[in-house]
Design an enzyme around this catalytic site. Structure first.
Site, PDB file in Angstrom:
ATOM      1  N   PHE A   1     -61.913 -18.113  61.229  1.00  0.00           N
ATOM      2  CA  PHE A   1     -61.036 -17.301  60.611  1.00  0.00           C
ATOM      3  C   PHE A   1     -62.616 -15.933  59.934  1.00  0.00           C
ATOM      4  O   PHE A   1     -63.439 -17.302  59.124  1.00  0.00           O
ATOM      5  CB  PHE A   1     -60.549 -18.050  59.040  1.00  0.00           C
ATOM      6  CG  PHE A   1     -60.091 -16.723  58.463  1.00  0.00           C
ATOM      7  CD1 PHE A   1     -58.088 -16.504  58.752  1.00  0.00           C
ATOM      8  CD2 PHE A   1     -60.332 -16.283  56.783  1.00  0.00           C
ATOM      9  CE1 PHE A   1     -57.818 -15.650  58.036  1.00  0.00           C
ATOM     10  CE2 PHE A   1     -59.871 -15.165  56.864  1.00  0.00           C
ATOM     11  CZ  PHE A   1     -58.438 -14.820  57.144  1.00  0.00           C
TER      12      PHE A   1
ATOM     13  N   ASP B   1     -71.119 -16.944  58.947  1.00  0.00           N
ATOM     14  CA  ASP B   1     -70.130 -16.936  58.593  1.00  0.00           C
ATOM     15  C   ASP B   1     -69.458 -17.862  56.907  1.00  0.00           C
ATOM     16  O   ASP B   1     -69.265 -18.853  57.958  1.00  0.00           O
ATOM     17  CB  ASP B   1     -68.595 -16.686  58.697  1.00  0.00           C
ATOM     18  CG  ASP B   1     -67.384 -16.356  57.842  1.00  0.00           C
ATOM     19  OD1 ASP B   1     -67.862 -16.228  56.528  1.00  0.00           O
ATOM     20  OD2 ASP B   1     -66.728 -15.473  57.796  1.00  0.00           O
TER      21      ASP B   1
ATOM     22  N   LYS C   1     -66.592 -16.045  48.777  1.00  0.00           N
ATOM     23  CA  LYS C   1     -65.588 -16.560  47.982  1.00  0.00           C
ATOM     24  C   LYS C   1     -66.080 -17.373  45.688  1.00  0.00           C
ATOM     25  O   LYS C   1     -65.938 -16.612  45.130  1.00  0.00           O
ATOM     26  CB  LYS C   1     -65.341 -17.854  48.706  1.00  0.00           C
ATOM     27  CG  LYS C   1     -64.218 -17.299  49.683  1.00  0.00           C
ATOM     28  CD  LYS C   1     -63.180 -18.578  49.639  1.00  0.00           C
ATOM     29  CE  LYS C   1     -61.749 -17.895  50.738  1.00  0.00           C
ATOM     30  NZ  LYS C   1     -61.844 -17.561  52.267  1.00  0.00           N
TER      31      LYS C   1
HETATM   32  C1  LIG Z   1     -61.963 -16.117  53.392  1.00  0.00           C
HETATM   33  C2  LIG Z   1     -62.617 -16.186  54.107  1.00  0.00           C
HETATM   34  C3  LIG Z   1     -63.016 -14.756  54.756  1.00  0.00           C
HETATM   35  C4  LIG Z   1     -62.116 -13.670  54.045  1.00  0.00           C
HETATM   36  O1  LIG Z   1     -62.925 -13.640  52.791  1.00  0.00           O
HETATM   37  P1  LIG Z   1     -61.939 -12.011  52.190  1.00  0.00           P
HETATM   38  O2  LIG Z   1     -62.347 -12.585  50.813  1.00  0.00           O
HETATM   39  O3  LIG Z   1     -60.123 -13.094  52.166  1.00  0.00           O
HETATM   40  O4  LIG Z   1     -61.362 -11.197  52.657  1.00  0.00           O
HETATM   41  C5  LIG Z   1     -63.234 -14.521  56.182  1.00  0.00           C
HETATM   42  N1  LIG Z   1     -64.316 -15.958  56.198  1.00  0.00           N
HETATM   43  C6  LIG Z   1     -63.958 -17.224  55.807  1.00  0.00           C
HETATM   44  C7  LIG Z   1     -64.937 -18.038  56.447  1.00  0.00           C
HETATM   45  C8  LIG Z   1     -63.094 -17.475  55.035  1.00  0.00           C
HETATM   46  O5  LIG Z   1     -62.984 -18.569  54.155  1.00  0.00           O
END
Ligand SMILES: *Cc1c(COP(=O)(O)O)cnc(C)c1O
Length: 382
Positions: free
Chosen positions: A121, A206, A235
Site C-alpha cells: 500500500f 516506504d 503518519k
Molecule cells: C498510510 C500509508 C500511505 C498513505 O498515506 P496517506 O497519508 O494516507 O496518504 C502510504 N504508504 C503506507 C505504507 C501507508 O501505510
C-alpha cells in the site's frame, strides 16, 4: 462523499491511550488513528508547540524561509544515518509521489519504471494507487498512469525478472501494513539492496506506517540491515498534525533542481513545529526501545488467547490471526467493549497502540480481547 462506511462511534476527546465518545464513554485506543498518534492523544508537549506556533506564525509559503522545518530535517537526517536531504509535504501519498518523481528525474529520459510488491500500500493518488500492488483497487479508476509494475512479495527471482532498462527504482515497505502486517525478512531486503546496486536502481523504502520507532527501530529498514537511497514517512511524524517527508541521499536528491517539485503547505511552520516537538519527545522517551519491550510483552500475551492462531509483526505494529474470518465481528465487539482495534484482513486484527502505552494499559487491552474472543466464539456455536 461516501468513501467510508458510516462511522460506528464519534470521538470528541483523547488523552494518552484513551479516547472518549460523544456519549461520554471511554475507549482504550490500540489503533492510534492508523499508527499516527504514536505519543498518544493530546500529548502536552506537542499541544503546546502547536498552540505556541499558532500564535507566532502559521504559514509563509516556500518562497521564503521559516524555522522549525530546518530542525526537523536535521533530526530526520541524523536518525536516518546522515548525508541526505528532505522534502516536506502533507501526507504519505505525497511523500511517495515525491519519491516517484525523484526516481524519474534521477533516472532520466526513458528510465521511469517503479517496481513494487503485490499486497503493498503506497497511497490513493493515481500514481501511488498504481504503485499499490492491489489490482482490485485499480479497476474502477483505469487507466492507471504508466510506469508501474508489481512483483510477488519476498521473491527475489520475480524482482530480478521484472527489471528492464525502463526501470529506475524499487519501492517497498519494510512491513506491509495495510496489506495485512507482513514483515519483510532481512534476507529479502538485503537481496533487494544487492539487486538494486547491481542493476543501478534506487531502493526506495516506504516508512509511512513503520517509521519513527513503531517497529522497535527508528525506521523499519534499520532492523533489516540495509541502507536505502530514498525513504518516505508521514503518519507518526506530527503525532496527528498532517505532515509527510521524503528523504533521499544528497546524491539522489540533487536530481531535483528548483522548480522540479513543489508544495504550498509542505514544510510550513505549524506542521513542522508539531513534528519538531513530536521528535523531541520520541528521542527523550527512546520510543524505539519502548516499542520493542511493549511489543514483545503484547505479542506474548496475545499468542496465549483462545481463538488466536498466531501473532505477527514487529515492535508495536502487530496482527493477530484469528480462527476463521471473524476479524470484522471481533473488532465490532471490541469497540462495544471499549477497545479500538482494526480488522486488517478478514481474519486478522491489527494492533498499533501508542508507543508510550503502559503495562497496565496492555493488560487491560488483552483482557478486553480475551472476553470479546470468548463472546464471538459463543455467538458462533449458538
Ligand atoms: C498510510 C500509508 C500511505 C498513505 O498515506 P496517506 O497519508 O494516507 O496518504 C502510504 N504508504 C503506507 C505504507 C501507508 O501505510
Amino acid at each position: 462523499m461516501h468513501t467510508y462506511p458510516p462511522p460506528p462511534v464519534t470521538f470528541v476527546r483523547g488523552e494518552g491511550s484513551y479516547l472518549w465518545d460523544d456519549q461520554g464513554r471511554r475507549y482504550l485506543d490500540f489503533l492510534s488513528g492508523l499508527a499516527v498518534t504514536s505519543l498518544g492523544h493530546a500529548h502536552p508537549a506537542v499541544a503546546d508547540a502547536i498552540a505556541e506556533q499558532a500564535r507566532t506564525l502559521l504559514h509563509v509559503s516556500n518562497l521564503y524561509g521559516s524555522l522549525p522545518g530546518h530542525d526537523v530535517a536535521a533530526t530526520l537526517d541524523r536518525l536516518l544515518g546522515g548525508g541526505g536531504r528532505v522534502f516536506f509535504c502533507n501526507s504519505g501519498a505525497e511523500a511517495n509521489e515525491c519519491a516517484i518523481k525523484l526516481a524519474r528525474k534521477w533516472g532520466g529520459y526513458g528510465r521511469f519504471g517503479v517496481i513494487s510488491a503485490y499486497g503493498s500500500f503506497h497511497g490513493r493518488t493515481l500514481a501511488t494507487l498504481h504503485a499499490t500492488g492491489q489490482p482490485a483497487k485499480h479497476e474502477a479508476f483505469q487507466p492507471m498512469p504508466e510506469g508501474f509494475r508489481h512483483v510477488a512479495w519476498d521473491d527475489l527471482d520475480a524482482l530480478e525478472a521484472a527489471i528492464d532498462p525502463s526501470v529506475a527504482a524499487v519501492l517497498l515497505e519494510p512491513l506491509q501494513g495495510e496489506g495485512g502486517v507482513n514483515p519483510a525478512t532481512p534476507e529479502y531486503f538485503q537481496g533487494v539492496r544487492a539487486i538494486c546496486d547491481d542493476r543501478g536502481l534506487l531502493f526506495m523504502v516506504d516508512e509511512v506506517q513503520t517509521g519513527l520507532g513503531r517497529t522497535g527501530d527508528w525506521f523499519g529498514f534499520q532492523g533489516l540491515g540495509v541502507r536505502p537511497d530514498v525513504v518516505t514517512m508521514a503518519k507518526a511524524l506530527g503525532n496527528g498534525m498532517p505532515i509527510g517527508a521524503c528523504w533521499a541521499t544528497a546524491e539522489v536528491a540533487d536530481a531535483f533542481r528548483p522548480g522540479d517539485h513543489a508544495t504550498t503547505y509542505g514544510g510550513q511552520p505549524l506542521a513542522t513545529a508539531a513534528a519538531r516537538a513530536t521528535l523531541a519527545v520520541m528521542e527523550a522517551e527512546d520510543v524505539p526501545a519502548r516499542a520493542r519491550v511493549a511489543g514483545e510483552r503484547l505479542q506474548r500475551a496475545l499468542a496465549g488467547l483462545p481463538g488466536v492462531q498466531s501473532v505477527r509483526g514487529v515492535g508495536l505494529l502487530l496482527a493477530m490471526e484469528l480462527d476463521g474470518k471473524r476479524a470484522k465481528r471481533v473488532a465490532a465487539l471490541a469497540l462495544d467493549a471499549g477497545l479500538v482495534v482494526n480488522p486488517v484482513t478478514e481474519s486478522a486484527l491489527r494492533l498499533a497502540p501508542s508507543l508510550l502505552v503502559t503495562p497496565d494499559e496492555l493488560n487491560e487491552g488483552v483482557a478486553i480481547l480475551a472476553s470479546v474472543l470468548e463472546r464471538a466464539h459463543l455467538e458462533e456455536v449458538g
